[in-house]
Design a protein around this motif. Structure first.
Motif, PDB file in Angstrom:
ATOM      1  N   VAL A 148      12.126 -46.622  82.231  1.00 43.24           N
ATOM      2  CA  VAL A 148      11.712 -45.289  82.669  1.00 43.24           C
ATOM      3  C   VAL A 148      11.638 -44.355  81.469  1.00 43.24           C
ATOM      4  O   VAL A 148      12.637 -44.093  80.801  1.00 43.24           O
ATOM      5  N   LYS A 149      10.433 -43.856  81.232  1.00 41.05           N
ATOM      6  CA  LYS A 149      10.207 -42.923  80.128  1.00 41.05           C
ATOM      7  C   LYS A 149      10.687 -41.527  80.495  1.00 41.05           C
ATOM      8  O   LYS A 149      11.280 -40.815  79.689  1.00 41.05           O
ATOM      9  N   GLN A 150      10.405 -41.117  81.725  1.00 41.96           N
ATOM     10  CA  GLN A 150      10.852 -39.822  82.251  1.00 41.96           C
ATOM     11  C   GLN A 150      11.035 -39.952  83.747  1.00 41.96           C
ATOM     12  O   GLN A 150      10.225 -40.596  84.420  1.00 41.96           O
ATOM     13  N   LEU A 151      12.089 -39.346  84.267  1.00 44.36           N
ATOM     14  CA  LEU A 151      12.352 -39.319  85.705  1.00 44.36           C
ATOM     15  C   LEU A 151      12.059 -37.920  86.218  1.00 44.36           C
ATOM     16  O   LEU A 151      12.638 -36.944  85.737  1.00 44.36           O
ATOM     17  N   ILE A 152      11.132 -37.822  87.181  1.00 43.76           N
ATOM     18  CA  ILE A 152      10.777 -36.535  87.764  1.00 43.76           C
ATOM     19  C   ILE A 152      11.181 -36.548  89.230  1.00 43.76           C
ATOM     20  O   ILE A 152      10.710 -37.382  90.013  1.00 43.76           O
ATOM     21  N   MET A 274      22.213 -32.629  81.204  1.00 46.51           N
ATOM     22  CA  MET A 274      21.019 -32.685  80.374  1.00 46.51           C
ATOM     23  C   MET A 274      19.731 -32.561  81.189  1.00 46.51           C
ATOM     24  O   MET A 274      18.640 -32.420  80.627  1.00 46.51           O
ATOM     25  N   ALA A 275      19.823 -32.637  82.509  1.00 45.77           N
ATOM     26  CA  ALA A 275      18.626 -32.576  83.342  1.00 45.77           C
ATOM     27  C   ALA A 275      17.974 -31.192  83.253  1.00 45.77           C
ATOM     28  O   ALA A 275      18.647 -30.165  83.327  1.00 45.77           O
ATOM     29  N   GLN A 276      16.662 -31.192  83.086  1.00 47.75           N
ATOM     30  CA  GLN A 276      15.901 -29.947  83.109  1.00 47.75           C
ATOM     31  C   GLN A 276      15.556 -29.636  84.565  1.00 47.75           C
ATOM     32  O   GLN A 276      15.097 -30.518  85.294  1.00 47.75           O
ATOM     33  N   GLN A 277      15.773 -28.381  84.976  1.00 46.74           N
ATOM     34  CA  GLN A 277      15.585 -28.055  86.390  1.00 46.74           C
ATOM     35  C   GLN A 277      14.783 -26.766  86.558  1.00 46.74           C
ATOM     36  O   GLN A 277      14.898 -25.841  85.762  1.00 46.74           O
ATOM     37  N   SER A 278      13.971 -26.753  87.638  1.00 44.65           N
ATOM     38  CA  SER A 278      13.178 -25.574  87.958  1.00 44.65           C
ATOM     39  C   SER A 278      13.128 -25.391  89.468  1.00 44.65           C
ATOM     40  O   SER A 278      13.246 -26.363  90.227  1.00 44.65           O
ATOM     41  N   VAL A 279      12.947 -24.144  89.896  1.00 41.98           N
ATOM     42  CA  VAL A 279      12.831 -23.797  91.306  1.00 41.98           C
ATOM     43  C   VAL A 279      11.478 -23.143  91.534  1.00 41.98           C
ATOM     44  O   VAL A 279      11.090 -22.237  90.791  1.00 41.98           O
ATOM     45  N   ILE A 280      10.749 -23.598  92.555  1.00 40.58           N
ATOM     46  CA  ILE A 280       9.454 -23.019  92.897  1.00 40.58           C
ATOM     47  C   ILE A 280       9.655 -22.000  94.012  1.00 40.58           C
ATOM     48  O   ILE A 280      10.089 -22.344  95.123  1.00 40.58           O
ATOM     49  N   ALA A 281       9.364 -20.751  93.706  1.00 38.50           N
ATOM     50  CA  ALA A 281       9.552 -19.669  94.677  1.00 38.50           C
ATOM     51  C   ALA A 281       8.654 -19.883  95.890  1.00 38.50           C
ATOM     52  O   ALA A 281       7.478 -20.232  95.770  1.00 38.50           O
ATOM     53  N   GLY A 282       9.231 -19.686  97.076  1.00 35.46           N
ATOM     54  CA  GLY A 282       8.472 -19.771  98.310  1.00 35.46           C
ATOM     55  C   GLY A 282       8.198 -21.172  98.808  1.00 35.46           C
ATOM     56  O   GLY A 282       7.638 -21.340  99.895  1.00 35.46           O
ATOM     57  N   LEU A 298       4.784 -27.451  85.974  1.00 35.07           N
ATOM     58  CA  LEU A 298       6.115 -27.738  85.444  1.00 35.07           C
ATOM     59  C   LEU A 298       6.154 -29.097  84.761  1.00 35.07           C
ATOM     60  O   LEU A 298       6.812 -29.282  83.726  1.00 35.07           O
ATOM     61  N   ILE A 299       5.448 -30.066  85.319  1.00 34.67           N
ATOM     62  CA  ILE A 299       5.383 -31.393  84.696  1.00 34.67           C
ATOM     63  C   ILE A 299       4.667 -31.290  83.347  1.00 34.67           C
ATOM     64  O   ILE A 299       5.112 -31.881  82.350  1.00 34.67           O
ATOM     65  N   ARG A 300       3.581 -30.562  83.333  1.00 33.79           N
ATOM     66  CA  ARG A 300       2.818 -30.391  82.089  1.00 33.79           C
ATOM     67  C   ARG A 300       3.695 -29.744  81.021  1.00 33.79           C
ATOM     68  O   ARG A 300       3.719 -30.188  79.866  1.00 33.79           O
ATOM     69  N   ALA A 301       4.440 -28.717  81.394  1.00 32.63           N
ATOM     70  CA  ALA A 301       5.305 -28.030  80.439  1.00 32.63           C
ATOM     71  C   ALA A 301       6.415 -28.923  79.935  1.00 32.63           C
ATOM     72  O   ALA A 301       6.829 -28.842  78.764  1.00 32.63           O
ATOM     73  N   SER A 302       6.921 -29.820  80.803  1.00 32.86           N
ATOM     74  CA  SER A 302       8.022 -30.690  80.392  1.00 32.86           C
ATOM     75  C   SER A 302       7.588 -31.736  79.371  1.00 32.86           C
ATOM     76  O   SER A 302       8.414 -32.297  78.661  1.00 32.86           O
TER      77      SER A 302
END
Length: 304
Positions: A148-152, A274-282, A298-302
């Motif tokens: 696994v290169k990245q886990l989303i 170490m996990a990067q986390q984001s919340v999508i409003a609404g 968010l995936i693109r930015a990561s």
């Protein structure tokens, strides 16, 4: 009194009878489906490749009740990012076999291992897991971190234990639990699907597709088996192992999710700082198809 007992037994048998009379998955129906099917070690799995023929592989694992079509909008966006996207139906859903037996984490891990081997995917993949698929993806990544290169993770399950209520009772009590689940959950699920019918979606006719899924024999028993299997316990050990292995993790949550509580964000931070986390409003629980563009941003930015 005998006739009273017979009536009671007849009424008790109704949920099981309804399940048996639902239309089963047939080879003829599967042949009409988009994509392909492969006979793997546990049964036939339906899958599709989307996007360019070459490019880094992204594998998408769907959730408890909505099959691989939930990814169609996301897959188009991932393809524009250059990914070659693999979506597939978990056993008991979509056009895959209704396989008997416990739907444990190991059961679903084996399905993914088999499918990747069948498709000769040997390079590390970007693994996306939505809802229950997040728990499956976490188990797979913890066991095979080099693959696994990245886990989303999108509103991932496995963060809290299910306690109390009808679902917990159905999960924990044999026979009576089966009856209770088959007698009540189909109505609960269909009502929830109908209530979301007005929401925008990147998947055409998703609510009609979801309703059609509930009419297939074996679907509801598979859901119950997953509740008793992969969803029985939290994924704390898996997330700790993923953090220790250094696999990059992006977790995305819906601010208004009424299925996976937003407090799960703090739980994951405790398990894997170490996990990067984001919340999508609404966004609610269906953020994969209701807030597709925000998830893709968010995936693109990561990826930097």
């Amino acid at each position: 009194m005998m006739w009273v007992l017979l009536i009671a037994l007849g009424l008790a048998a109704v949920p099981f009878t309804i399940e048996l009379t639902r239309k089963g998955m047939t080879d003829a129906e599967r042949a009409k489906a988009p994509g392909q099917s492969a006979l793997l070690s546990q049964g036939t799995t339906h899958f599709e490749w989307l996007g360019p023929e070459r490019g880094p592989v992204a594998v998408c694992v769907h959730g408890l009740t909505t099959p691989s079509f939930v990814w169609y909008g996301m897959a188009r966006g991932l393809a524009l990012l250059g990914f070659r996207v693999l979506v597939y139906d978990l056993y008991g859903r979509g056009f895959s076999d209704r396989v008997r037996g416990a739907q444990t984490a190991e059961f679903f891990e084996q399905q993914l291992v088999d499918l990747l081997a069948h498709e000769r995917v040997t390079e590390p993949v970007t693994l996306l897991g939505y809802s229950m698929g997040g728990a499956i993806a976490a188990h797979f990544t913890a066991r095979y971190p080099a693959h696994v290169k990245q886990l989303i993770l999108l509103a991932p399950a496995g963060m809290v234990e299910l306690t109390g209520g009808k679902l917990a009772l159905a999960r924990d009590v044999p026979v009576l639990g089966d009856w209770l689940f088959l007698a009540t959950y189909p109505w609960i699920l269909r009502r929830g699907i109908s209530q979301e019918a007005g929401q925008p979606s990147s998947v055409d006719d998703i609510h009609e597709l979801q309703h059609a899924e509930t009419a297939r024999r074996g679907f509801f028993p598979a859901v119950l088996s997953s509740l008793r299997g992969v969803l029985r316990n939290t994924c704390d050990q898996q997330h700790r192992a993923i953090g220790a292995a250094g696999v990059p993790v992006l977790a995305i949550w819906g601010e208004e999710d009424d299925v996976i509580p937003l407090s799960s964000k703090e739980t994951l931070a405790h398990w894997n700082p170490m996990a990067q986390q984001s919340v999508i409003a609404g966004a609610g629980h269906g953020l994969t198809h209701t807030h597709t563009d925000a998830v893709l941003d968010l995936i693109r930015a990561s990826r930097g």
